[in-house]
Design a protein around this motif. Structure first.
Motif, short mmCIF file in Angstrom:
data_model
loop_
_atom_site.label_atom_id
_atom_site.label_comp_id
_atom_site.label_asym_id
_atom_site.label_seq_id
_atom_site.Cartn_x
_atom_site.Cartn_y
_atom_site.Cartn_z
N ARG A 26 0.82 -1.22 0.00
CA ARG A 26 0.00 0.00 0.00
C ARG A 26 0.85 1.25 0.00
NH1 ARG A 26 -2.75 -0.94 5.51
NH2 ARG A 26 -0.52 -1.18 5.91
N ALA A 27 2.05 1.16 0.56
CA ALA A 27 2.95 2.32 0.65
C ALA A 27 4.37 1.79 0.62
CB ALA A 27 2.70 3.09 1.95
N PRO A 28 5.04 1.88 -0.52
CA PRO A 28 6.37 1.27 -0.67
C PRO A 28 7.39 1.69 0.37
CG PRO A 28 5.51 1.96 -2.79
CD PRO A 28 4.57 2.49 -1.76
N GLN A 29 7.23 2.92 0.94
CA GLN A 29 8.16 3.34 1.97
C GLN A 29 7.86 2.69 3.32
OE1 GLN A 29 10.87 5.15 1.29
NE2 GLN A 29 10.17 4.96 -0.83
N GLY A 30 6.67 2.14 3.46
CA GLY A 30 6.35 1.39 4.67
C GLY A 30 6.89 -0.03 4.56
N LYS A 31 6.98 -0.70 5.68
CA LYS A 31 7.57 -2.04 5.69
C LYS A 31 6.71 -2.98 6.52
CE LYS A 31 11.35 -1.12 3.31
NZ LYS A 31 10.80 0.08 2.66
N ILE A 32 6.82 -4.28 6.20
CA ILE A 32 6.19 -5.33 6.99
C ILE A 32 7.30 -6.23 7.52
CG2 ILE A 32 4.52 -7.20 7.06
CD1 ILE A 32 3.16 -5.97 4.62
N PHE A 33 7.42 -6.31 8.85
CA PHE A 33 8.43 -7.16 9.47
C PHE A 33 7.80 -8.51 9.81
CE2 PHE A 33 11.93 -4.31 11.35
CZ PHE A 33 11.77 -3.37 10.35
#
Length: 567
Positions: free
Chosen positions: A235-242
């Motif tokens: 949804r937001a490439p600058q966000g991340k999923i750990f």
């Protein structure tokens, strides 16, 4: 709400005539009126008892405690999640702003006609249905996420935690609400090297992004070894999923297996090294003299120390002497000691290594290089269990066990007159042949892991992985310098490695010469940029095949392409 039945509506209006008029209109429109309340308290009690599908609420309620319809609507939304439509004659900005706090599903202004009322109610009921479906989907998603064994953290573009599932909360020993809005570094409790390793993943393309294992200390009742994998938020490439995977048990099992594959400082599971371990245990039970034979760098001193530690002399000293390159006078002095004035430079009495090792083990490395006259003195010392210092006339008794080592074939040395045969027979009671590294290649991955851990401790570099290509190159190399050369090779690679994974090009040239594919990069023309272009052309643009032709990893090929501006 059952679609086959008419919607059930609760009216909250403090003017009875108005309430009855609204009730009549609603019935004509096909709704079911389940009750009428004239105060905030009445509205809350009726809603809790009757469970309406919607509450039609007057904003101005004069009965009861003085609280108006907006306050009642806020409580209804908070406690019962019932949709509210306001019915009022007030449309001033202040009233509208206050009404927004209750998140109403509609706002009907008096006077109104039935068409406007119906449209507002239908939209409100439809919106409530959508909201309920979204809440159910959200709850279903939370249920799915919370039963996962893998911890999941959603990180926004500012690097703060938006969501933590139950597994992440358990691993991080923190409630989800306490993790919310924390910087991810604070939530994970990472600092120093571990933080730098994880931050490096942010700068790595997703296709090349490895997993990293970090040690989380003092997290609740136990420490955790956690494998961290990071994906970009779609949804937001600058966000991340750990994704956090607990690998503590795997790490403990690996450590146990490593301990089982380690006998003192001897590392390996191969049959060749296990035979050495059995021989060490056998000769350690007795006090016989032992000769360890093996090439340079195979670890002969490690075997000698293992014999000492397994023997009854383990509490005594272990003294090592390298006999290589010693002159006759220096060798005699070092081994047997000297008296003051016995020779030029002998300014005081000095005991030799035999006396220093009294009660323990004397390790004579490269015994085959001892001068012949010193060999004679050594033989006498072994037979008489006494040494005669240079310049003295009375021998001194010594209680020492001799373990010798050589990289020469002593029988050949005897045949060529460079080693005394009687000394050979005297010292070769126990015999251990230490195999070269090329004869036990199955131990290479384990030895590489141990050597890499040692280099991390020495250099402070966060290099903890070896690429497949680099591992294959080391498996193909013959290791003429054996384990010692392997340790130096890993030291070289760690220093030259720019990241956390040792790639093929990080290895020393002598290892790379044996790793280069036959008929691959050798026949590619020109300098490095031209070779890359030629390999890409030969591979039809397929980067994996081009990397194989060049004898490098895909990650290395990508870096080189970026360096030379190759699209």
């Amino acid at each position: 709400m059952d679609p086959a039945k008419p919607p059930r509506i609760l009216i909250v209006e403090d003017e009875a005539i108005v309430a009855l008029d609204i009730e009549e209109r609603l019935r004509r429109l096909g709704y079911e009126v389940v009750g009428i309340a004239d105060s905030c308290a009445g509205a809350l009690a009726s809603a809790a008892q009757l469970h309406p599908d919607l509450v039609l609420m007057d904003v101005e309620l004069r009965n009861g405690s003085g609280a108006d319809g907006i306050a009642a609507a806020e409580q209804l939304r908070a406690n019962l999640a019932v949709p509210v439509v306001f019915l009022t004659a007030y449309v001033d900005a202040a009233t509208l702003d206050r009404a927004k706090r209750a998140s109403p599903h509609g706002y009907v202004v008096k006077p109104f006609d039935e068409r406007d009322l119906r449209a507002t109610l239908e939209i409100a009921l439809y919106r409530d249905g959508v909201d309920r479906a979204m809440r159910r989907s959200h709850e279903d998603l939370l249920a799915v996420l919370n039963v996962q064994r893998v911890g999941i953290l959603l990180i926004n573009e500012a690097g703060r935690i938006l969501f933590a599932n139950a597994a992440a909360s358990r691993i991080l020993a923190a409630e989800p609400n306490t993790l919310a809005n924390l910087p991810w570094t604070e939530g994970l409790g990472l600092a120093g090297e571990a933080r730098s390793r994880v931050e490096a993943l942010f700068r790595t393309p997703v296709a090349e992004r490895p997993k990293v294992v970090v040690h989380l200390e003092s997290r609740g009742a136990r420490d955790w070894m956690v494998e961290i994998e990071i994906e970009d938020d779609p949804r937001a490439p600058q966000g991340k999923i750990f994704f956090l995977t607990d690998v503590s048990e795997l790490h403990d099992l690996r450590r146990l297996l490593d301990e089982q594959a380690r006998f003192h400082d001897l590392v390996g599971r191969s049959e060749e090294i296990q035979l050495v371990v059995r021989l060490v245990q056998q000769v350690a039970r007795t006090d016989v003299t032992v000769v360890i034979e093996g090439e340079t760098g195979t670890g002969k001193e490690l075997v000698a120390r293992a014999i000492h530690r397994e023997s009854a002399r383990r509490n005594g000293p272990f003294v090592a002497v390298n006999c290589a390159g010693l002159s006759e006078e220096l060798a005699s002095s070092q081994l047997f000691g000297h008296r003051r004035g016995a020779f030029t430079g002998a300014v005081s009495d000095a005991p030799g290594m035999f006396e220093a090792a009294r009660g323990g083990t004397l390790f004579l490395d490269e015994i085959g290089e001892l001068p012949l006259r010193v060999q004679t003195t050594l033989l006498r010392a072994l037979d008489e269990r006494a040494v005669l210092r240079i310049g003295e006339t009375q021998p001194r008794p010594v209680d020492v066990r001799i373990v010798a080592a050589t990289n020469r074939e002593l029988a050949t040395e005897v045949a060529q007159g460079r080693f005394r045969p009687d000394l050979l027979y005297r010292i070769r009671v126990g015999r251990i042949n230490l195999p070269p590294l090329r004869a036990r290649r199955d131990d290479l991955p384990l030895l590489i892991r141990h050597a890499l851990a040692e280099q991390r401790a020495v250099t402070g570099r966060a290099v903890d992985r070896v690429s497949h290509e680099a591992m294959q190159a080391m498996l193909a190399y013959d290791w003429p310098g054996n384990v010692r050369e392997l340790q130096h090779t890993l030291g070289y690679a760690v220093i030259h490695c720019p990241g956390t994974t040792i790639e093929l090009e990080d290895l020393p040239p002598e290892v790379l010469e044996h790793a280069r594919p036959v008929g691959a990069a050798q026949d590619l023309p020109g300098d490095e940029r031209e070779r890359i272009l030629a390999a890409l052309a030969r591979a039809g643009g397929e980067r994996k095949a081009a990397a194989a032709l060049l004898g490098v990893s895909r990650a290395t090929l990508y870096r080189r392409m970026a360096q030379y501006g190759i699209e």
